[in-house]
Design a protein around this motif. Structure first.
Motif, PDB file in Angstrom:
ATOM      1  N   UNK A  95      13.145   6.725  23.884  1.00  0.00           N
ATOM      2  CA  UNK A  95      12.333   5.892  22.997  1.00  0.00           C
ATOM      3  C   UNK A  95      12.289   4.446  23.491  1.00  0.00           C
ATOM      4  N   UNK A  96      13.394   3.978  24.054  1.00  0.00           N
ATOM      5  CA  UNK A  96      13.404   2.622  24.619  1.00  0.00           C
ATOM      6  C   UNK A  96      12.434   2.539  25.793  1.00  0.00           C
ATOM      7  N   UNK A  97      12.458   3.561  26.664  1.00  0.00           N
ATOM      8  CA  UNK A  97      11.551   3.597  27.812  1.00  0.00           C
ATOM      9  C   UNK A  97      10.111   3.875  27.403  1.00  0.00           C
ATOM     10  N   UNK A  98       9.954   4.598  26.292  1.00  0.00           N
ATOM     11  CA  UNK A  98       8.613   4.982  25.857  1.00  0.00           C
ATOM     12  C   UNK A  98       8.030   6.111  26.661  1.00  0.00           C
ATOM     13  N   UNK A  99       8.900   6.881  27.373  1.00  0.00           N
ATOM     14  CA  UNK A  99       8.424   7.994  28.195  1.00  0.00           C
ATOM     15  C   UNK A  99       9.305   9.206  27.942  1.00  0.00           C
ATOM     16  N   UNK A 100       8.668  10.364  27.891  1.00  0.00           N
ATOM     17  CA  UNK A 100       9.412  11.614  27.722  1.00  0.00           C
ATOM     18  C   UNK A 100       8.595  12.735  28.340  1.00  0.00           C
ATOM     19  N   UNK A 101       9.259  13.637  29.061  1.00  0.00           N
ATOM     20  CA  UNK A 101       8.567  14.754  29.695  1.00  0.00           C
ATOM     21  C   UNK A 101       9.489  15.963  29.741  1.00  0.00           C
ATOM     22  N   UNK A 102       9.032  17.010  30.416  1.00  0.00           N
ATOM     23  CA  UNK A 102       9.803  18.248  30.470  1.00  0.00           C
ATOM     24  C   UNK A 102      11.150  18.055  31.166  1.00  0.00           C
ATOM     25  N   UNK A 103      11.218  17.134  32.132  1.00  0.00           N
ATOM     26  CA  UNK A 103      12.494  16.881  32.816  1.00  0.00           C
ATOM     27  C   UNK A 103      13.537  16.362  31.836  1.00  0.00           C
ATOM     28  N   UNK A 104      13.091  15.565  30.870  1.00  0.00           N
ATOM     29  CA  UNK A 104      14.007  15.050  29.850  1.00  0.00           C
ATOM     30  C   UNK A 104      14.676  16.214  29.121  1.00  0.00           C
ATOM     31  N   UNK A 105      13.907  17.224  28.770  1.00  0.00           N
ATOM     32  CA  UNK A 105      14.464  18.389  28.073  1.00  0.00           C
ATOM     33  C   UNK A 105      15.438  19.143  28.965  1.00  0.00           C
ATOM     34  N   UNK A 106      15.152  19.190  30.266  1.00  0.00           N
ATOM     35  CA  UNK A 106      16.059  19.873  31.185  1.00  0.00           C
ATOM     36  C   UNK A 106      17.385  19.141  31.269  1.00  0.00           C
ATOM     37  N   UNK A 107      17.363  17.817  31.182  1.00  0.00           N
ATOM     38  CA  UNK A 107      18.600  17.050  31.217  1.00  0.00           C
ATOM     39  C   UNK A 107      19.375  17.181  29.902  1.00  0.00           C
ATOM     40  N   UNK A 108      18.653  17.235  28.809  1.00  0.00           N
ATOM     41  CA  UNK A 108      19.296  17.232  27.488  1.00  0.00           C
ATOM     42  C   UNK A 108      19.867  18.601  27.126  1.00  0.00           C
ATOM     43  N   UNK A 109      19.193  19.676  27.513  1.00  0.00           N
ATOM     44  CA  UNK A 109      19.560  21.000  27.023  1.00  0.00           C
ATOM     45  C   UNK A 109      20.984  21.416  27.394  1.00  0.00           C
ATOM     46  N   UNK A 110      21.481  21.161  28.617  1.00  0.00           N
ATOM     47  CA  UNK A 110      22.873  21.546  28.896  1.00  0.00           C
ATOM     48  C   UNK A 110      23.885  20.823  28.009  1.00  0.00           C
ATOM     49  N   UNK A 111      23.665  19.532  27.766  1.00  0.00           N
ATOM     50  CA  UNK A 111      24.583  18.781  26.901  1.00  0.00           C
ATOM     51  C   UNK A 111      24.550  19.335  25.478  1.00  0.00           C
ATOM     52  N   UNK A 112      23.359  19.650  25.013  1.00  0.00           N
ATOM     53  CA  UNK A 112      23.230  20.218  23.671  1.00  0.00           C
ATOM     54  C   UNK A 112      23.929  21.567  23.598  1.00  0.00           C
ATOM     55  N   UNK A 113      23.784  22.357  24.649  1.00  0.00           N
ATOM     56  CA  UNK A 113      24.405  23.677  24.676  1.00  0.00           C
ATOM     57  C   UNK A 113      25.932  23.574  24.680  1.00  0.00           C
ATOM     58  N   UNK A 114      26.471  22.621  25.437  1.00  0.00           N
ATOM     59  CA  UNK A 114      27.925  22.414  25.458  1.00  0.00           C
ATOM     60  C   UNK A 114      28.421  22.040  24.059  1.00  0.00           C
ATOM     61  N   UNK A 115      27.740  21.091  23.430  1.00  0.00           N
ATOM     62  CA  UNK A 115      28.147  20.677  22.081  1.00  0.00           C
ATOM     63  C   UNK A 115      28.046  21.837  21.106  1.00  0.00           C
ATOM     64  N   UNK A 116      26.973  22.609  21.213  1.00  0.00           N
ATOM     65  CA  UNK A 116      26.749  23.723  20.282  1.00  0.00           C
ATOM     66  C   UNK A 116      27.828  24.791  20.417  1.00  0.00           C
ATOM     67  N   UNK A 117      28.196  25.128  21.644  1.00  0.00           N
ATOM     68  CA  UNK A 117      29.193  26.200  21.792  1.00  0.00           C
ATOM     69  C   UNK A 117      30.576  25.737  21.334  1.00  0.00           C
TER      70      UNK A 117
END
Length: 663
Positions: free
Chosen positions: A194-216
């Protein structure tokens, strides 16, 4: 001296966090690479200092240093060494130090595993992580200092709360905090985008492993906490819809929605704004759980009901991070692209359906948890919202979601064929119907909802394996070819199947226990026999025992089983001498997946008889076995080479760059 060193390390970590919260962000805004690099070294330094501080507090507990107030209040020289160590986080101050240590760990991991992240994004993520670390370090130093000295030092401590002196509490809080705090990374990525004002599919690829670690980790933590409450409290239940249980369950529900939403964003560049919002809300719910547990507004066996002034400080943290991030989201969301389009009947559509019900269920639990608190503040009226409310609202929301789960992996991206997916699920549907019919016959048609629950659990378990079956090429190809295809499938496919299968296993355990368990309350004396689960339970005798820091009255029971060797079950009532607090230690015998559960009540005035509560709980262990499958699903998914933490390689990025510049 070690204690002062630990305190000084906290102060130094606070100074470094202040630097990390400002310099990398300023470097990102100015395009200064050297300033952005500062976050890498400071994050490692903060984690090292926090580790030193935590080690210092642990040494104070191990050595029974009763000049430290926190040790006096939560330890005792006679306490077993394991519980001296777990006592470090078995209290408010120590648990907050563990919380911020895990925050530092995740910040350091972003530095180590995020080498391929764009420099600007990484700098912003580390800066946001530092904001969170700084706020909680300020909270610890100003209101919850674990290194506070006491003079004169007493000769003995007050001991740890007896119900926390258990192996389950050695495991449960660290797992839970790894889940709670792990979602801070997704939050930081969202705020950084949100600070950068840019988001794309690569952002989701970076976020998903961290989310998965937290979730498990959160899945494992909730499961461990549930089993601890089940066997330690002696109440015979595995989930009570306690407000503090709900505090951990809400980010789990929201995090599950975030996992699925990030998948859509990664694969189809859709749901961008919604995924950002979910990342913010999930960590916000983790912060809310921290407030509920530590503010003193709740009275719960799970909570640290402490000074309300601390709750005000945490409330201020909530206001800054939740309010600030949502305000930034409202300001920036209109500038972000909404993403790709897709048909309602598609894999994206199935995942949106999943998100709809998961977020609605989260809202339901949130309302049921907060409504009594808000009502008491506004009207001074106290009410209790318990299991009947949650069972009648949460349960119906889950049924359509669980029914739809097997369809998702069988639908194509962008536009799917619902009829073709349904045809592939014929065997799962037939298995479910057969189970429903058998259950109705066995229960003589008296428990229709239970029979439906059995069928739904089988539908989930069998349906979760169908995708693997067809992706292997069966039944079109030979078994040898199918096997090669099967072992060559992406690890995420196996992870998804394991997680969904685990949900079905857990549901089977819940339905079995809820519908078929039996409870008997009897006044028993030595020689008494009670029928339980088709077997006989005989009360043999009472024995007095001495533990390291408690005395116990232990009831010895024998479970007599037709044609099989008898089994001994021991249930006891303990009195911890330092605090003069009693606890109940349930006696549990597990036979395959079912359990016989015995809990001692009060002794009668005649001295020869005891009140005994006995439960027979069919298939109850499947509840926790299912969560093991879910966690394993997360681990297997993380092993997928497409889900490695970080961005695509720099080499790949360099190949694409000339084409983009030429365009």
């Amino acid at each position: 001296m070690t204690v002062e060193l630990g305190h000084f390390a906290l102060v130094l970590a606070t100074c470094l966090a202040l630097v990390q919260s400002i310099v990398p962000l300023a470097g990102s805004l100015r395009g200064n690479a050297r300033m952005m690099e500062v976050g890498n070294s400071t994050s490692i330094g903060i984690f090292a200092l926090l580790g030193l501080s935590f080690a210092a507090l642990t040494m104070a507990y191990v050595n029974s240093d009763f000049s430290v107030l926190n040790v006096v209040q939560n330890s005792h020289s006679d306490k077993p060494m394991l519980y001296k160590i777990t006592g470090v986080w078995g209290n408010h101050e120590g648990s907050m130090l563990l919380w911020v240590l895990i925050l530092g760990l995740f910040s350091a991991l972003v530095t180590l595993f995020g080498r391929d992240l764009p420099a600007s994004l990484k700098a912003n993520v580390l800066a946001v992580q530092a904001w969170i670390i700084l706020s909680f370090l300020a909270f610890i130093l100003l209101t919850s200092n674990p290194f506070e000295r006491i003079f004169p030092a007493p000769m003995q401590g007050q001991d740890l709360n007896p119900i926390l002196q258990d192996i389950g509490l050695a495991i449960h809080p660290p797992l839970l905090y790894l889940g709670y705090v792990g979602f801070s990374v997704a939050f930081s990525f969202a705020v950084a985008a949100l600070i950068d004002g840019r988001i794309d599919a690569s952002w989701a690829r970076w976020v998903r492993p961290w989310t998965l670690v937290a979730w498990l980790f959160l899945t494992a933590g909730i499961s461990m906490g549930s089993y601890w409450a089940y066997y330690e409290l002696g109440w015979g239940g595995w989930w009570f819809w306690d407000p503090v249980e709900n505090a951990s369950f809400m980010p789990w529900l929201s995090g599950t929605a975030l996992l699925h939403s990030a998948l859509v964003m990664e694969k189809r560049s859709a749901l961008k704004i919604w995924t950002l919002l979910l990342a913010i809300l999930t960590f916000s719910l983790s912060l809310l759980g921290t407030f509920l547990v530590r503010s003193g507004v709740l009275t719960s066996v799970h909570s640290f009901a402490v000074d309300p002034e601390r709750g005000v400080f945490i409330l201020a943290i909530l206001f800054v991070f939740i309010g600030g991030s949502l305000a930034l989201f409202a300001f920036r969301a209109s500038e972000l692209e909404s993403g790709g389009l897709f048909a309602p009947i598609s894999r994206e559509g199935a995942l949106v359906f999943n998100n709809l019900f998961l977020t609605t269920a989260t809202a339901t639990v949130l309302i049921g948890t907060l409504y009594p608190l808000v009502l008491e503040v506004l009207t001074d009226t106290k009410i209790s919202v318990g299991p009947p409310f949650f069972n009648l609202t949460f349960g119906p929301l889950m049924v359509p979601l669980l029914f739809a789960v097997p369809f998702g992996p069988l639908l194509a991206w962008k536009r799917g064929d619902l009829l073709a997916a349904a045809q592939r699920l014929y065997f799962a549907a037939g298995s479910a119907m057969a189970v429903i019919i058998i259950a109705l016959a066995v229960m003589h048609g008296t428990r229709l909802l239970a029979a439906f629950g059995f069928g739904l659990s089988v539908w989930l378990m069998v349906g979760s394996l169908v995708d693997l079956y067809y992706r292997s090429g069966l039944p079109r190809v030979s078994p040898s070819v199918a096997w090669r295809r099967f072992v060559g499938l992406p690890r995420s496919a196996f992870g998804t199947a394991l997680a969904h299968f685990g949900v079905g296993v857990t549901l089977l355990g819940i339905v079995s226990t809820s519908a078929l368990e039996t409870e008997t309350v009897r006044l028993m004396e030595p020689g008494s026999v009670v029928e339980v689960g088709g077997n006989q339970l005989r009360f043999e005798r009472m024995e007095a025992r001495q533990g390291p820091n408690f005395t116990a009255e232990t009831g010895i029971f024998t479970l007599l089983r037709d044609g099989r060797s008898p089994q001994t079950i021991e249930s006891s009532r303990r009195l911890y001498t330092a605090r003069q607090m009693p606890t109940t230690e349930a006696g549990i015998y597990t036979h395959i997946f079912s359990q016989t559960y015995v809990s001692l009540g009060d002794a009668q005035s005649n001295g020869g008889s005891m009140v005994v509560r006995i439960w027979y709980k069919p298939l109850i262990t499947l509840i926790w076995i299912g969560t093991i499958f879910m966690s394993l699903g997360g681990v297997v998914s993380l092993a997928d080479r497409r889900l490695r933490v970080g961005a695509p390689s720099r080499r790949a990025a360099l190949k694409v760059a000339p084409k983009e510049s030429a365009a």
